[in-house]
Design an enzyme around this catalytic site. Structure first.
Site, PDB file in Angstrom:
ATOM      1  N   ASN A   7      11.864   9.295   2.397  1.00 48.79           N
ATOM      2  CA  ASN A   7      10.556   9.274   1.758  1.00 48.79           C
ATOM      3  C   ASN A   7      10.125  10.735   1.595  1.00 48.79           C
ATOM      4  O   ASN A   7       9.629  11.350   2.537  1.00 48.79           O
ATOM      5  CB  ASN A   7       9.558   8.497   2.616  1.00 48.79           C
ATOM      6  CG  ASN A   7       8.158   8.478   2.016  1.00 48.79           C
ATOM      7  OD1 ASN A   7       7.898   9.068   0.970  1.00 48.79           O
ATOM      8  ND2 ASN A   7       7.240   7.799   2.694  1.00 48.79           N
ATOM      9  N   HIS A 180       1.372   0.958  -2.464  1.00 49.45           N
ATOM     10  CA  HIS A 180       1.674   0.327  -1.161  1.00 49.45           C
ATOM     11  C   HIS A 180       2.389  -1.005  -1.347  1.00 49.45           C
ATOM     12  O   HIS A 180       2.388  -1.858  -0.460  1.00 49.45           O
ATOM     13  CB  HIS A 180       0.399   0.073  -0.339  1.00 49.45           C
ATOM     14  CG  HIS A 180      -0.331   1.303   0.103  1.00 49.45           C
ATOM     15  ND1 HIS A 180      -1.704   1.399   0.111  1.00 49.45           N
ATOM     16  CD2 HIS A 180       0.126   2.500   0.539  1.00 49.45           C
ATOM     17  CE1 HIS A 180      -2.068   2.593   0.543  1.00 49.45           C
ATOM     18  NE2 HIS A 180      -0.965   3.278   0.819  1.00 49.45           N
ATOM     19  N   ILE A 209      -4.510  -0.838   5.759  1.00 49.54           N
ATOM     20  CA  ILE A 209      -5.636   0.050   6.031  1.00 49.54           C
ATOM     21  C   ILE A 209      -5.167   1.238   6.861  1.00 49.54           C
ATOM     22  O   ILE A 209      -4.665   1.082   7.969  1.00 49.54           O
ATOM     23  CB  ILE A 209      -6.758  -0.689   6.800  1.00 49.54           C
ATOM     24  CG1 ILE A 209      -7.084  -2.027   6.128  1.00 49.54           C
ATOM     25  CG2 ILE A 209      -7.990   0.191   6.894  1.00 49.54           C
ATOM     26  CD1 ILE A 209      -7.583  -1.922   4.726  1.00 49.54           C
ATOM     27  N   GLY A 212      -4.764   6.243   3.785  1.00 51.54           N
ATOM     28  CA  GLY A 212      -4.815   5.670   2.450  1.00 51.54           C
ATOM     29  C   GLY A 212      -4.858   4.175   2.652  1.00 51.54           C
ATOM     30  O   GLY A 212      -4.266   3.652   3.593  1.00 51.54           O
ATOM     31  N   GLY A 332      -1.971   1.977   9.735  1.00 51.29           N
ATOM     32  CA  GLY A 332      -2.372   2.643  10.974  1.00 51.29           C
ATOM     33  C   GLY A 332      -3.683   2.146  11.554  1.00 51.29           C
ATOM     34  O   GLY A 332      -3.806   1.921  12.764  1.00 51.29           O
ATOM     35  N   VAL A 333      -4.692   1.964  10.703  1.00 46.21           N
ATOM     36  CA  VAL A 333      -5.994   1.473  11.164  1.00 46.21           C
ATOM     37  C   VAL A 333      -5.955  -0.040  11.347  1.00 46.21           C
ATOM     38  O   VAL A 333      -6.409  -0.566  12.360  1.00 46.21           O
ATOM     39  CB  VAL A 333      -7.110   1.870  10.174  1.00 46.21           C
ATOM     40  CG1 VAL A 333      -8.444   1.250  10.589  1.00 46.21           C
ATOM     41  CG2 VAL A 333      -7.237   3.391  10.099  1.00 46.21           C
ATOM     42  N   GLU A 335      -3.572  -2.018  12.055  1.00 48.54           N
ATOM     43  CA  GLU A 335      -2.767  -2.455  13.192  1.00 48.54           C
ATOM     44  C   GLU A 335      -3.386  -2.081  14.533  1.00 48.54           C
ATOM     45  O   GLU A 335      -3.172  -2.776  15.532  1.00 48.54           O
ATOM     46  CB  GLU A 335      -1.369  -1.836  13.114  1.00 48.54           C
ATOM     47  CG  GLU A 335      -0.547  -2.303  11.930  1.00 48.54           C
ATOM     48  CD  GLU A 335       0.694  -1.456  11.718  1.00 48.54           C
ATOM     49  OE1 GLU A 335       1.147  -0.811  12.685  1.00 48.54           O
ATOM     50  OE2 GLU A 335       1.206  -1.425  10.585  1.00 48.54           O
TER      51      GLU A 335
END
Length: 401
Positions: A7, A180, A209, A212, A332-333, A335
């Protein structure tokens, strides 16, 4: 079969090496600060120990060479030679209308990716650098492109078109593409496996979430709407992106602040969102701590705005789907931040959402149903795994080629 997933960003390269026969991650890490002072390669060992190796990395070729050298090195290597790498899968941000699925990379595909670069000038050229570098370093190894936009190519035209003159769509391909997609595709499929239900017949809202963020309405396993648009700026309030704004405000700002297009883009992409309102950081962990302390009014406002935008999209997509069966939190948020999930779900009882608030507080980065047993809508946390999805697509394409 060993598959390397790359990536490539403008100044970074993330990687994972998978043993697909065992479905195991053999190595993972990333190069950061490419072309800048203090460049380094950071990776995680099998015992979870973090290693940082500093080196001058002027451009992507050197960075990928550094990764390959480390993968085969005596001290930190996990393969004996580069010949063990069966294929390389690349994350590509924008596939425009040309790609609705992952593809084996050929010169024709590369040419089409170059054509899409106008739509993602910050991302596609960096993604292409990774492809060019692998072509140079591992010329016999097949490569596969997996596009962020591909999953959303099933959106109906009334969902992806903008209400601007149709000639603008024909001339410049201006429409909503969404991003995404690899993450939304993975979690919408995985949540059905986790719950033991078929994708057919399920109305799912996936909430990716993080710094980004985007939300997607998924019906029968297909994307029917998503919050990001022509670019990743549209939709939710994000770490540094504004999300939805009145276009008239942009004209107003350009006139009042004497802004050119570049300055406006910088404002919307890098100086807005949580950072713009909070004023301290775009890091949601810092914002959460400030909100918990209860003294910073701008932190409280930023948090309320951030969560409210998510809730609005969940509600609108429930309407678009004719109801909802499953809501998924990932990223990230999504989870890791129970306060965000709780805030989004609060007030959605009218549509069948009943969150188990105590259970929700205990869940961080693990698959779990966080709604009550009697809840008509299942609310589920599913950690995303875009890299595995890319590796899986790469393997499938090679087997079918």
């Amino acid at each position: 079969m060993k598959i390397l997933v790359l990536n490539c960003g403008s100044s970074s390269i993330k990687y994972k090496l998978f043993d697909m026969d065992r479905k195991e991650v053999m190595a993972q890490g990333g190069v950061e600060r490419i072309g800048l002072p203090g460049a380094f390669l950071k990776f995680t060992l099998s015992n979870d120990e973090k290693v940082i190796l500093e080196r001058d990395i002027p451009e992507h070729t050197v960075g990928i060479e550094f990764i390959l050298e480390t993968l085969t090195g005596e001290k930190y290597g996990c393969i004996s030679s580069l010949e063990e790498i069966t294929a390389v899968g690349h994350r590509v941000v924008h596939g425009g209308e040309k790609f609705n699925s992952s593809v084996l990379i050929t010169q024709e595909v590369i040419d089409q990716m170059v054509e899409c670069s106008d739509l993602a000038p910050l991302h596609n050229p960096a993604n292409l650098k990774g492809i060019y570098t692998i072509t140079k370093l591992l010329p016999k190894v097949p490569q596969v492109g997996v596009f962020d936009t591909a999953f959303h190519q099933t959106m109906p035209d009334f969902a992806y078109m903008y209400a601007v003159p149709y000639e603008m769509y024909k001339k410049y391909s201006i429409r909503r593409y969404g991003f995404h997609g690899t993450s939304h595709r993975y979690v919408s499929k995985r949540v059905c496996e986790f719950l033991g239900v078929e994708q057919e017949g399920q109305r799912i809202i996936t909430c990716h979430i993080g710094n980004g963020g985007s939300i997607t309405a998924v019906k029968d396993g297909k994307s029917v709407d998503t919050s990001m648009g022509l670019t990743p700026v549209e939709g939710l309030m994000m770490g540094t992106r504004s999300g939805d704004v009145d276009p008239g405000m942009l004209i107003f700002l350009m006139e009042k602040e004497k802004m050119d297009a570049s300055a406006l883009s910088d404002l919307l992409n890098k100086k807005s969102g949580v950072l713009g309102i909070f004023g301290v950081s775009s890091d949601m962990r810092e914002l959460e701590s400030a909100v918990a302390a209860g003294k910073d009014k701008r932190a409280i406002l930023a948090d309320a705005m951030y969560n409210y935008r998510i809730k609005k999209y969940v509600g609108s997509y429930a309407a678009a789907l004719g109801g909802v069966d499953i809501i998924v939190f990932t990223g990230g948020v999504g989870e890791n931040q129970c306060t965000c999930r709780a805030s989004v779900c609060k007030g959605l009882e009218y549509m069948g959402v009943e969150l188990d608030t105590e259970l929700n507080k205990t869940i961080r980065g693990t698959e779990a149903v966080i709604s009550k047993p009697e809840s008509r809508v299942k609310v589920v946390v599913i950690p995303t795994d875009e890299e595995f999805m890319i590796a899986s697509d790469t393997m499938t394409i090679l087997q079918n080629d």
